[in-house]
Design a protein around this motif. Structure first.
Motif, PDB file in Angstrom:
ATOM      1  N   ALA A 138       8.788  61.798 -22.178  1.00 13.99           N
ATOM      2  CA  ALA A 138       7.951  62.978 -21.953  1.00 13.99           C
ATOM      3  C   ALA A 138       6.489  62.670 -22.246  1.00 13.99           C
ATOM      4  O   ALA A 138       5.574  63.192 -21.589  1.00 13.99           O
ATOM      5  N   ALA A 139       6.286  61.805 -23.223  1.00 15.65           N
ATOM      6  CA  ALA A 139       4.908  61.481 -23.616  1.00 15.65           C
ATOM      7  C   ALA A 139       4.149  60.810 -22.474  1.00 15.65           C
ATOM      8  O   ALA A 139       2.917  60.819 -22.446  1.00 15.65           O
ATOM      9  N   GLN A 140       4.904  60.236 -21.574  1.00 16.16           N
ATOM     10  CA  GLN A 140       4.244  59.547 -20.463  1.00 16.16           C
ATOM     11  C   GLN A 140       3.786  60.486 -19.352  1.00 16.16           C
ATOM     12  O   GLN A 140       3.103  60.065 -18.415  1.00 16.16           O
ATOM     13  N   ILE A 141       4.186  61.734 -19.483  1.00 15.37           N
ATOM     14  CA  ILE A 141       3.774  62.696 -18.454  1.00 15.37           C
ATOM     15  C   ILE A 141       2.408  63.255 -18.826  1.00 15.37           C
ATOM     16  O   ILE A 141       2.225  63.742 -19.950  1.00 15.37           O
ATOM     17  N   ASP A 142       1.495  63.216 -17.929  1.00 15.46           N
ATOM     18  CA  ASP A 142       0.164  63.780 -18.171  1.00 15.46           C
ATOM     19  C   ASP A 142       0.271  65.260 -18.476  1.00 15.46           C
ATOM     20  O   ASP A 142       0.924  66.010 -17.736  1.00 15.46           O
ATOM     21  N   GLY A 143      -0.355  65.666 -19.550  1.00 12.29           N
ATOM     22  CA  GLY A 143      -0.340  67.097 -19.874  1.00 12.29           C
ATOM     23  C   GLY A 143       0.725  67.485 -20.868  1.00 12.29           C
ATOM     24  O   GLY A 143       0.766  68.627 -21.339  1.00 12.29           O
ATOM     25  N   ILE A 144       1.600  66.583 -21.187  1.00 15.68           N
ATOM     26  CA  ILE A 144       2.618  66.826 -22.219  1.00 15.68           C
ATOM     27  C   ILE A 144       2.222  66.040 -23.461  1.00 15.68           C
ATOM     28  O   ILE A 144       1.936  64.846 -23.368  1.00 15.68           O
ATOM     29  N   GLU A 145       2.236  66.705 -24.593  1.00 16.61           N
ATOM     30  CA  GLU A 145       1.859  66.023 -25.836  1.00 16.61           C
ATOM     31  C   GLU A 145       2.961  66.181 -26.879  1.00 16.61           C
ATOM     32  O   GLU A 145       3.392  67.313 -27.153  1.00 16.61           O
TER      33      GLU A 145
END
Lengths: 344, 344, 344, 344
Positions: free
Chosen positions: D272-279
């Motif tokens: 999930a961390a690799q998705i832009d906009g997800i932290e």
């Protein structure tokens, strides 16, 4: 012997007029448990101040007034929001939790006063069965830190509480001191401002014992007599609480005593503030003075005048004045402080 | 105004000597919550009567003395065996169960007195986790029915309790009346006879308010101060309870007042028994008289003298005498009964 | 290994059909705490039996069903009238008092069944704040003594309770056994007969765990979810209670199991009664048999079949049958008794 | 149907091996309430992990384990210090206060973990009867925020607690997940590190129901059976809890399931961390992932996978993995997030 000090308004005795009232009530037999004429007269007097629809119940002491008054509105899955410094949270040995089964949710404050903003973080989990349901906001008037809620501040909290399906409880152990400062009738900043239940204190302002629970809300009326009895607060010789309250509320006695105590606190603060090295840390709104005092002189002062250290780390002490504090007491105490400060 | 009646020893006021003691204690400031010399003196006085090892705690009222005194020995899975007529079972609105979480096991009795035989049926399920564990035997001295346990009877119950890993609690709301009749020192039929905790009453025998919990057993000592505070029974202006007890226990005041009340009860019973149609239904051992009276005259009598019907079905009434009952009161009342009986 | 005995219907395991239902519910993820389809289906099934207006709450065990179900109607100053032999009085270690703060008022009975006459002595002190207020009449169906209330008996108690401002609680730990004997639908002798709240048991009749609280009265509905959660009875993986109940109430499974257990009890009673020296002491109406057995053979029997002595003094034992008791079990046990009796 | 999601490890079902154990325990009759061989074997297994001197009590659920375990060390005038985010404070609807009468003292934390520094402010008023006496420090392992106490951190808190006459309670609802991460035996960071009482959870890691209270301290042992029974937590068909625990603790089943859940959480966080906009907002130490997600896509995701919003203001969600979460679940979920993020 029994020198007056600044430890607590509980260390004072009984106002002479109230003592006389006790004496006058000590005649013959009357029905026990409140079915007597002294009690009826006291109720009447309370209604003059608070309105005819007020529910009035006498108990022995302030902790009980708080615990049972809140208990009238709570079931055990409810929570009560209060200041972290509130008497109900700090100084009642868990009686609210024990007797009512409830959870207390403390809020940090600067000055002992709750604000709508401050309590909002606890308004959550509504309708969620895993979470204690917020039911009461409890404020102290005057607060444990000697501050006072304005009528508008009370009203804002009451409105917020009611909008959120909660009730507003006021611990009025020092309500007379607040009324004097606010220059308001009691009802203006209690029932009329939205308070649902009030602990009306007498003991700290010249009574021997006795506290009143006043309901401005019909919710609890019918069953409250059982709560009081089971709460171990139904006085057999009730007339002696009633006679005290009757006198306390007659001829403005409550006003004179509280006004005097407040005045003595302001005098003490003013005088002490003039001593180099003494700092008054809070605005004096009622009968408590908080002062920063060098730690080394505190035990010296305490040898002659009783008082408590409020915050050991900050070396802040609390000085309470009372209905019987004299200007002479203040001057003697200030002179003593001055003497020890000069030594340093 | 405030005519003396026979409703309850709680309907009487405060003995004049005790009132004077209150007045003398009303001087200046003393530490609150019992850290004062009046309280120390009262403790000393209690120890003269009950021994130096007695644990002494003042509370406001008798229900609290019973509930908290028992609470010192119980956890919530315990049970307490008492007479069905016991105040703790009948007249405390469930305070023992509510505050302590315990179960009360009532025993039917003829005369309000428990016996070893009577309580045995409740000694069962020991060690069985499904069953509340019997922990306290509670007796009232004098009983609610005006009867008195002899020293031997107390001892037998205490021995039995201790053999069965239980404690003996005594509700001594009218202990002075019992002591007078027994012609014994308090300690002979309390601590020395095996009582573990005693509610020592003052209010029914001339005090304004105040009750003492006396421990003759070290079990509860250390933590009891918290139980009292959380139990909403720690008086701020404690000195006024202490001053009353000090005076009450000095110069045999307690004895005189109780002796007088007992004497008046015997006089009333003797006189009333001579009226045709009035039957005294119980032996008069303390300050209560139980009498069978024709139902139709009861309301007539009550118009002039307050008293309660004890058993409506049997038309049995209860007449309590007090420290302030006069021979004249008795004669007036008996004359009134006679007048109404003759009418019939 | 794990030989079937006559100690308790709790000693049996899980009915195979219910086990299968558990297995079928063990698929993937569903919302916790009852927000799942298994639970919705179970509710629907309960409503088929008890009506659409029934309030349904699952808990883990019978003690909790009783305590929380009663707690929905009580405040701590209330009392509950029950048979002295009631599970809530004898076998719940004071949980009703602890959790609800209430007082239990036991009534002696011959056969474990309350009657209007029997409970009347406790209807007193109404409106009198010194006295716990009677609020609930609690009955067990089938009783702890193996007896059963008829529909009319339930109705008479319900009517009396309601006339006196009380509620009727039924502990139905063995309600299926009662329904079979009465040849009535559940609702005929519960909600329709005036029962306000029912503990509906499953565990003693083939379930692994799980009990339902059924409300036929709206009083408690809104807030009960908090009572259950605070009462430590909200199951996270609720689906596994629900799936059991769904199966239990489908295809008359509950009926078959209870009918069988009852039948086995009657068989055992009939067979045992024919042995010289064995006396069946109570009518067998459900799945319990009470028998007088010579004390010397009891330990011998217990070596092979578990069961409990009910009354040591009278040498009365209790034999419980279960859904899984077989005729062979009965015959083996009866043969064993006969063998030991003949020895004597 | 019953799609696996990320709402809670309580939403998962029962591990197949545990189901089999239940089935195998379903044979014939065994004594109820824990007097059976399955329970003895489970105790033995626990002692292998925790030492022979461990006191072991099974209850139905985690809230009860916490409440009763703490109740073994507290009287009602005690307080318990915990993180503001603790389950006992936030999610048990006031059960600790209700059942034990105690006060909870919450401490604000960054990561759900108490520190000695953080709890010090509540260590005050010791010996002062007006103040609830601090008695227990309660920590959660793994915490409600997915973090883990190191062995040293536990030890530091235990030492501090013991030095201050307090006990250390650990809520181990997810203790297996912690043990896996710590790579320690259970006892190293519980009893041996100074924990006095532990709630050992099974339900969130593959059991159907059942939780163990483990005492590493003799204080409570003798009387605890009554506390459990009165606390409505004594299971009649105890064998089914015992059989689950036996299997859970055999052949490292607990380890495999927890290790898998933790691994899936790390995978989800990483992906999930690799998705832009997800932290990912917290370090992932156990089986919970906290992520900041744009509020508009949350409802879209929830249509397919159940999960909860943790902090509405910050738009932070909580994703819990479970023993049965698959890599495929993770990939499907991550793909779904990615799809909705790309849409925006």
């Amino acid at each position: 012997m029994n020198r007056r000090g600044f430890a607590s308004d509980n260390n004072s005795g009984v106002h002479p007029e109230i003592f006389t009232a006790l004496q006058e009530a000590n005649r013959g037999h009357v029905a026990a448990y409140g079915e007597d004429s002294y009690t009826r007269q006291a109720y009447k007097k309370f209604k003059e101040y608070f309105g005819n629809n007020t529910g009035i119940y006498f108990v022995f002491l302030g902790t009980a007034a708080n615990v049972l008054g809140m208990g009238a509105f709570t079931r055990s899955y409810h929570s009560v929001i209060c200041a972290e410094s509130a008497h109900i949270h700090e100084d009642e040995c868990g009686a609210p939790e024990k007797f009512n089964g409830i959870k207390l949710l403390p809020v940090e404050t600067e000055d002992g006063k709750l604000t709508v903003e401050g309590i909002q973080k606890h308004i959550k989990g509504i309708g969620f069965e895993h979470h204690s349901q917020p039911r009461i906001v409890s404020i102290t008037q005057a607060t444990e830190l000697g501050t006072i809620y304005s009528q508008d501040e009370v009203k804002a909290l009451a409105d917020y509480a009611h909008e959120n399906n909660m009730y507003l409880h006021m611990d009025g152990a020092r309500i007379a001191n607040a009324a004097v400062t606010l220059e308001k009738d009691f009802r203006e900043f209690t029932g009329d401002a939205g308070v649902d239940v009030l602990s009306f204190g007498g003991t700290k302002n010249g009574m021997m014992y006795g506290e009143a629970i006043l309901f401005f809300n019909d919710t609890a009326k019918e069953e409250f007599k059982y709560i009081r009895k089971q709460g171990m607060q139904l006085a057999s010789k009730m007339r002696f609480i009633s006679a005290q309250f009757f006198r306390y509320l007659s001829d403005n006695l409550w006003y004179e005593t509280a006004q005097h105590a407040n005045k003595m606190a302001r005098l003490l603060a003013r005088e002490a503030a003039q001593i180099d090295g003494i700092e008054i840390t809070r605005k004096v709104e009622a009968n408590g003075v908080f002062a920063k005092v060098p730690p080394e002189i505190i035990p010296e002062l305490q040898k002659e005048f009783l008082f408590y250290v409020w915050d050991h780390e900050q070396s802040v002490v609390r000085w309470m004045t009372s209905f019987d504090t004299t200007e002479r007491d203040i001057h003697d105490f200030v002179a003593l402080i001055r003497k020890h400060m000069n030594k340093g």
